[in-house]
Design a protein around this motif. Structure first.
Motif, PDB file in Angstrom:
ATOM      1  N   LEU A 165       0.822  -1.218   0.000  1.00  0.00           N
ATOM      2  CA  LEU A 165       0.000   0.000   0.000  1.00  0.00           C
ATOM      3  C   LEU A 165       0.852   1.263   0.000  1.00  0.00           C
ATOM      4  O   LEU A 165       0.385   2.328   0.391  1.00  0.00           O
ATOM      5  CB  LEU A 165      -0.925   0.003   1.224  1.00  0.00           C
ATOM      6  CG  LEU A 165      -1.960  -1.119   1.285  1.00  0.00           C
ATOM      7  CD1 LEU A 165      -2.806  -0.987   2.544  1.00  0.00           C
ATOM      8  CD2 LEU A 165      -2.860  -1.091   0.056  1.00  0.00           C
ATOM      9  N   SER A 166       2.104   1.148  -0.437  1.00  0.00           N
ATOM     10  CA  SER A 166       2.979   2.323  -0.442  1.00  0.00           C
ATOM     11  C   SER A 166       2.514   3.401  -1.418  1.00  0.00           C
ATOM     12  O   SER A 166       2.908   4.562  -1.298  1.00  0.00           O
ATOM     13  CB  SER A 166       4.410   1.896  -0.790  1.00  0.00           C
ATOM     14  OG  SER A 166       4.454   1.251  -2.061  1.00  0.00           O
ATOM     15  N   PHE A 167       1.679   3.023  -2.384  1.00  0.00           N
ATOM     16  CA  PHE A 167       1.169   3.992  -3.352  1.00  0.00           C
ATOM     17  C   PHE A 167       0.098   4.907  -2.763  1.00  0.00           C
ATOM     18  O   PHE A 167      -0.341   5.865  -3.421  1.00  0.00           O
ATOM     19  CB  PHE A 167       0.565   3.261  -4.554  1.00  0.00           C
ATOM     20  CG  PHE A 167      -0.693   2.500  -4.230  1.00  0.00           C
ATOM     21  CD1 PHE A 167      -1.941   3.076  -4.432  1.00  0.00           C
ATOM     22  CD2 PHE A 167      -0.630   1.218  -3.706  1.00  0.00           C
ATOM     23  CE1 PHE A 167      -3.104   2.383  -4.122  1.00  0.00           C
ATOM     24  CE2 PHE A 167      -1.779   0.515  -3.394  1.00  0.00           C
ATOM     25  CZ  PHE A 167      -3.012   1.098  -3.602  1.00  0.00           C
ATOM     26  N   MET A 168      -0.324   4.654  -1.517  1.00  0.00           N
ATOM     27  CA  MET A 168      -1.438   5.396  -0.953  1.00  0.00           C
ATOM     28  C   MET A 168      -1.132   6.861  -0.744  1.00  0.00           C
ATOM     29  O   MET A 168      -2.042   7.689  -0.658  1.00  0.00           O
ATOM     30  CB  MET A 168      -1.868   4.765   0.378  1.00  0.00           C
ATOM     31  CG  MET A 168      -2.584   3.437   0.234  1.00  0.00           C
ATOM     32  SD  MET A 168      -3.969   3.511  -0.913  1.00  0.00           S
ATOM     33  CE  MET A 168      -4.965   4.782  -0.154  1.00  0.00           C
ATOM     34  N   CYS A 169       0.145   7.226  -0.649  1.00  0.00           N
ATOM     35  CA  CYS A 169       0.472   8.643  -0.495  1.00  0.00           C
ATOM     36  C   CYS A 169       0.019   9.431  -1.715  1.00  0.00           C
ATOM     37  O   CYS A 169      -0.486  10.562  -1.597  1.00  0.00           O
ATOM     38  CB  CYS A 169       1.968   8.815  -0.249  1.00  0.00           C
ATOM     39  SG  CYS A 169       3.016   8.155  -1.563  1.00  0.00           S
ATOM     40  N   PHE A 170       0.161   8.839  -2.901  1.00  0.00           N
ATOM     41  CA  PHE A 170      -0.296   9.500  -4.124  1.00  0.00           C
ATOM     42  C   PHE A 170      -1.814   9.431  -4.257  1.00  0.00           C
ATOM     43  O   PHE A 170      -2.452  10.394  -4.686  1.00  0.00           O
ATOM     44  CB  PHE A 170       0.381   8.863  -5.340  1.00  0.00           C
ATOM     45  CG  PHE A 170       1.872   8.856  -5.278  1.00  0.00           C
ATOM     46  CD1 PHE A 170       2.604  10.003  -5.544  1.00  0.00           C
ATOM     47  CD2 PHE A 170       2.556   7.699  -4.941  1.00  0.00           C
ATOM     48  CE1 PHE A 170       3.988  10.005  -5.488  1.00  0.00           C
ATOM     49  CE2 PHE A 170       3.945   7.681  -4.882  1.00  0.00           C
ATOM     50  CZ  PHE A 170       4.666   8.838  -5.150  1.00  0.00           C
ATOM     51  N   ALA A 171      -2.393   8.289  -3.897  1.00  0.00           N
ATOM     52  CA  ALA A 171      -3.846   8.139  -3.992  1.00  0.00           C
ATOM     53  C   ALA A 171      -4.560   9.086  -3.039  1.00  0.00           C
ATOM     54  O   ALA A 171      -5.623   9.623  -3.369  1.00  0.00           O
ATOM     55  CB  ALA A 171      -4.245   6.695  -3.707  1.00  0.00           C
ATOM     56  N   SER A 172      -3.997   9.304  -1.855  1.00  0.00           N
ATOM     57  CA  SER A 172      -4.634  10.187  -0.885  1.00  0.00           C
ATOM     58  C   SER A 172      -4.682  11.618  -1.397  1.00  0.00           C
ATOM     59  O   SER A 172      -5.732  12.276  -1.350  1.00  0.00           O
ATOM     60  CB  SER A 172      -3.881  10.122   0.454  1.00  0.00           C
ATOM     61  OG  SER A 172      -3.883   8.823   0.981  1.00  0.00           O
ATOM     62  N   VAL A 173      -3.544  12.107  -1.877  1.00  0.00           N
ATOM     63  CA  VAL A 173      -3.522  13.476  -2.407  1.00  0.00           C
ATOM     64  C   VAL A 173      -4.418  13.580  -3.634  1.00  0.00           C
ATOM     65  O   VAL A 173      -5.153  14.565  -3.806  1.00  0.00           O
ATOM     66  CB  VAL A 173      -2.074  13.884  -2.744  1.00  0.00           C
ATOM     67  CG1 VAL A 173      -2.044  15.278  -3.375  1.00  0.00           C
ATOM     68  CG2 VAL A 173      -1.208  13.865  -1.492  1.00  0.00           C
ATOM     69  N   GLY A 174      -4.394  12.573  -4.488  1.00  0.00           N
ATOM     70  CA  GLY A 174      -5.235  12.608  -5.685  1.00  0.00           C
ATOM     71  C   GLY A 174      -6.712  12.643  -5.364  1.00  0.00           C
ATOM     72  O   GLY A 174      -7.477  13.391  -5.997  1.00  0.00           O
ATOM     73  N   SER A 175      -7.140  11.863  -4.359  1.00  0.00           N
ATOM     74  CA  SER A 175      -8.557  11.867  -3.995  1.00  0.00           C
ATOM     75  C   SER A 175      -8.985  13.210  -3.417  1.00  0.00           C
ATOM     76  O   SER A 175     -10.085  13.706  -3.715  1.00  0.00           O
ATOM     77  CB  SER A 175      -8.840  10.749  -2.990  1.00  0.00           C
ATOM     78  OG  SER A 175      -8.145  10.974  -1.768  1.00  0.00           O
ATOM     79  N   VAL A 176      -8.121  13.815  -2.602  1.00  0.00           N
ATOM     80  CA  VAL A 176      -8.446  15.130  -2.038  1.00  0.00           C
ATOM     81  C   VAL A 176      -8.533  16.176  -3.148  1.00  0.00           C
ATOM     82  O   VAL A 176      -9.409  17.060  -3.126  1.00  0.00           O
ATOM     83  CB  VAL A 176      -7.405  15.531  -0.978  1.00  0.00           C
ATOM     84  CG1 VAL A 176      -7.641  16.967  -0.509  1.00  0.00           C
ATOM     85  CG2 VAL A 176      -7.465  14.586   0.216  1.00  0.00           C
ATOM     86  N   VAL A 177      -7.647  16.092  -4.125  1.00  0.00           N
ATOM     87  CA  VAL A 177      -7.699  17.042  -5.252  1.00  0.00           C
ATOM     88  C   VAL A 177      -8.996  16.872  -6.035  1.00  0.00           C
ATOM     89  O   VAL A 177      -9.640  17.862  -6.422  1.00  0.00           O
ATOM     90  CB  VAL A 177      -6.469  16.838  -6.162  1.00  0.00           C
ATOM     91  CG1 VAL A 177      -6.627  17.643  -7.451  1.00  0.00           C
ATOM     92  CG2 VAL A 177      -5.199  17.248  -5.440  1.00  0.00           C
ATOM     93  N   ILE A 178      -9.415  15.630  -6.269  1.00  0.00           N
ATOM     94  CA  ILE A 178     -10.663  15.389  -6.994  1.00  0.00           C
ATOM     95  C   ILE A 178     -11.852  15.947  -6.223  1.00  0.00           C
ATOM     96  O   ILE A 178     -12.721  16.637  -6.780  1.00  0.00           O
ATOM     97  CB  ILE A 178     -10.842  13.881  -7.251  1.00  0.00           C
ATOM     98  CG1 ILE A 178      -9.785  13.397  -8.243  1.00  0.00           C
ATOM     99  CG2 ILE A 178     -12.242  13.592  -7.784  1.00  0.00           C
ATOM    100  CD1 ILE A 178      -9.802  11.900  -8.459  1.00  0.00           C
ATOM    101  N   VAL A 179     -11.903  15.674  -4.927  1.00  0.00           N
ATOM    102  CA  VAL A 179     -12.992  16.207  -4.103  1.00  0.00           C
ATOM    103  C   VAL A 179     -12.963  17.729  -4.113  1.00  0.00           C
ATOM    104  O   VAL A 179     -14.012  18.393  -4.201  1.00  0.00           O
ATOM    105  CB  VAL A 179     -12.877  15.666  -2.663  1.00  0.00           C
ATOM    106  CG1 VAL A 179     -13.893  16.350  -1.754  1.00  0.00           C
ATOM    107  CG2 VAL A 179     -13.094  14.161  -2.643  1.00  0.00           C
ATOM    108  N   GLY A 180     -11.761  18.313  -4.023  1.00  0.00           N
ATOM    109  CA  GLY A 180     -11.659  19.767  -4.052  1.00  0.00           C
ATOM    110  C   GLY A 180     -12.159  20.364  -5.350  1.00  0.00           C
ATOM    111  O   GLY A 180     -12.839  21.396  -5.350  1.00  0.00           O
ATOM    112  N   ILE A 181     -11.828  19.723  -6.464  1.00  0.00           N
ATOM    113  CA  ILE A 181     -12.291  20.238  -7.766  1.00  0.00           C
ATOM    114  C   ILE A 181     -13.816  20.211  -7.842  1.00  0.00           C
ATOM    115  O   ILE A 181     -14.455  21.169  -8.312  1.00  0.00           O
ATOM    116  CB  ILE A 181     -11.663  19.397  -8.901  1.00  0.00           C
ATOM    117  CG1 ILE A 181     -10.154  19.660  -8.973  1.00  0.00           C
ATOM    118  CG2 ILE A 181     -12.322  19.728 -10.243  1.00  0.00           C
ATOM    119  CD1 ILE A 181      -9.433  18.776  -9.969  1.00  0.00           C
ATOM    120  N   VAL A 182     -14.420  19.123  -7.384  1.00  0.00           N
ATOM    121  CA  VAL A 182     -15.883  19.018  -7.426  1.00  0.00           C
ATOM    122  C   VAL A 182     -16.527  20.087  -6.549  1.00  0.00           C
ATOM    123  O   VAL A 182     -17.489  20.752  -6.953  1.00  0.00           O
ATOM    124  CB  VAL A 182     -16.321  17.604  -6.984  1.00  0.00           C
ATOM    125  CG1 VAL A 182     -17.839  17.530  -6.869  1.00  0.00           C
ATOM    126  CG2 VAL A 182     -15.817  16.564  -7.970  1.00  0.00           C
TER     127      VAL A 182
END
Length: 431
Positions: A87-104
């Motif tokens: 699950l080391s990729f979660m650092c990128f997934a976490s920031v990406g999900s927050v960016v998506i939520v922020g855009i919406v």
């Protein structure tokens, strides 16, 4: 050589300081697990509402409990694992999900900013209601005492102090300018995200803004449903990443109190260049210091694989060895079960994620982020840094302690706060 927050506490205040830091890290991780569980319920319940006639058969409270129990059942197998390198990729997934939520959220706020519009809110009985929001935005708080309630949120948002030293160790060239650059970049990005999402959320919901801004959107909103699904999925994968350090901290705290015995470690030489020491087993519960050639380090800059240690040795300090102690399989299962059970039980009773964040921010975050680092610095560096800096650190301890007490009192008074601000004149129930 003290490379963790726990060991710095030991260097400054002895064994008592080490146990206090372990307990604080345990409190941070455990309260974060509770907050994540509350957020999962807030995110997943509106998605479950897409099931036809679900609300006619199950009450809102029971639906929330069942949804949360189902989510915990799905993510619990990962929580019992000893390592989560996959699950080391979660650092990128976490920031990406927050960016998506922020855009919406920014897009939805842009559509209604400056106009009178309808939003959704949640009543204390968990009923979704419609509210009419006017464009009379406020630039300043009406009650400055209540404005102190935001300080715990800032403490939680920027709480990364106990991860600074491990992050410094992960750098390929761990110099002060490089770690300073990492910290500046991290804080700049997070400040920008928090500011943009916070302003957009207030422009959309005004005085009716909930502790979780996604509660101000209807369950039938497809773009928000997509944002909820993305963020909920990432939170479920992040949950085991917090459960693991929580379990390890609880084990070391119990071990330090003498409530259980440290399991026997694997046989390894103290200071030899043997093959066993060069490539220690992943299951080893001993602390090792690995030695690398400078030329090899420079040749492997930017790579994560292929770098072999020249030698390794075991630190003779017993405290360092205790800080690397890991539970056995039986102990790991038992501790994980206790953590998940208590987190689920409290999350089902929590009315708002804002209450959990406030408890965490007003107590533990002030201690870990401001009070204890200043105390450690005064004990370790001391007067050698100059009387001016020594006195400034003392002032920081007293001022932040006073603010922490005030925020804690305010948090206690708001323990029964609902998920959304009370609405005096709801328009109608939302379906």
């Amino acid at each position: 050589g003290r490379d963790t927050f726990e060991l710095i506490g030991h260097a400054a205040l002895g064994e008592c300081g080490r146990k206090v830091t372990i307990a604080l890290v345990l409190a941070i991780c455990w309260l974060a697990l509770i907050a994540y569980a509350v957020l999962l319920a807030d995110l997943l319940v509106p998605l479950v509402d897409f099931v036809p006639d679900i609300q006619s058969h199950v009450s809102n409270d029971n639906l929330r409990v069942l949804t949360l129990c189902g989510a915990m059942f799905l993510l619990s197998p990962m929580c019992y694992k000893n390592g989560l390198a996959a699950l080391s990729f979660m650092c990128f997934a976490s920031v990406g999900s927050v960016v998506i939520v922020g855009i919406v959220i920014v897009y939805r706020a842009y559509l209604v900013a400056g106009t009178t519009h309808m939003i959704h809110s949640v009543s204390p009985s968990r009923d979704v209601i419609s509210v009419l929001v006017y464009s009379n935005y406020k630039w300043w708080p009406e009650d400055w005492v209540q404005a102190l309630y935001v300080f715990p949120m800032f403490g939680v948002s920027f709480m990364c102090h106990f991860n600074a030293l491990p992050t410094h160790q992960e750098l390929s060239r761990p110099t002060r300018p490089r770690i300073r650059g990492v910290l500046i970049l991290t804080m700049s990005v997070t400040c920008g995200l928090y500011f943009i999402i916070g302003v957009a959320g207030y422009l959309y919901a005004g005085d009716c803004t909930c502790g979780n801004i996604l509660l101000n959107f209807g369950s039938n909103d497809l773009s928000i449903a997509f944002a909820r699904a993305i963020l909920g999925f990432v939170l479920m994968l992040n949950f085991p990443l917090i459960c693991q350090p929580c379990r390890n901290a609880l084990y070391r705290l119990i071990l330090g109190c003498g409530c259980c015995a440290n399991p026997p470690s694997s046989d390894a030489p103290d200071a030899s260049a043997s093959q066993e020491c060069r490539q220690p087993s992943s299951s080893s519960q001993e602390a090792h210091v690995h030695v690398y050639l400078r030329e090899s380090m420079e040749a492997h800059v930017g790579r994560r694989m292929g770098l072999e240690a020249l030698d390794a040795f075991r630190p003779k300090d017993e405290t360092v060895q205790q800080s690397a102690a890991m539970p056995t399989r039986t102990q790991r299962y038992l501790l994980t079960t206790l953590i998940l059970a208590f987190s689920l039980m409290i999350a089902c009773c929590a009315s708002s994620v804002l209450v959990v964040w406030s408890i965490l921010g007003s107590t533990v975050c002030f201690l870990v982020g401001l009070i204890l680092p200043a105390m450690f610095w005064r004990r370790i560096i001391g007067i050698s840094a100059g009387s001016r800096w020594y006195g400034a650190a003392g002032v920081l301890v007293w001022v932040t302690s006073l603010i922490a007490i005030m925020c804690t009192v305010l948090t206690i008074l708001k323990l029964d706060s609902p998920a959304c601000p009370p609405v005096k004149h709801p328009v109608s129930p939302a379906f």
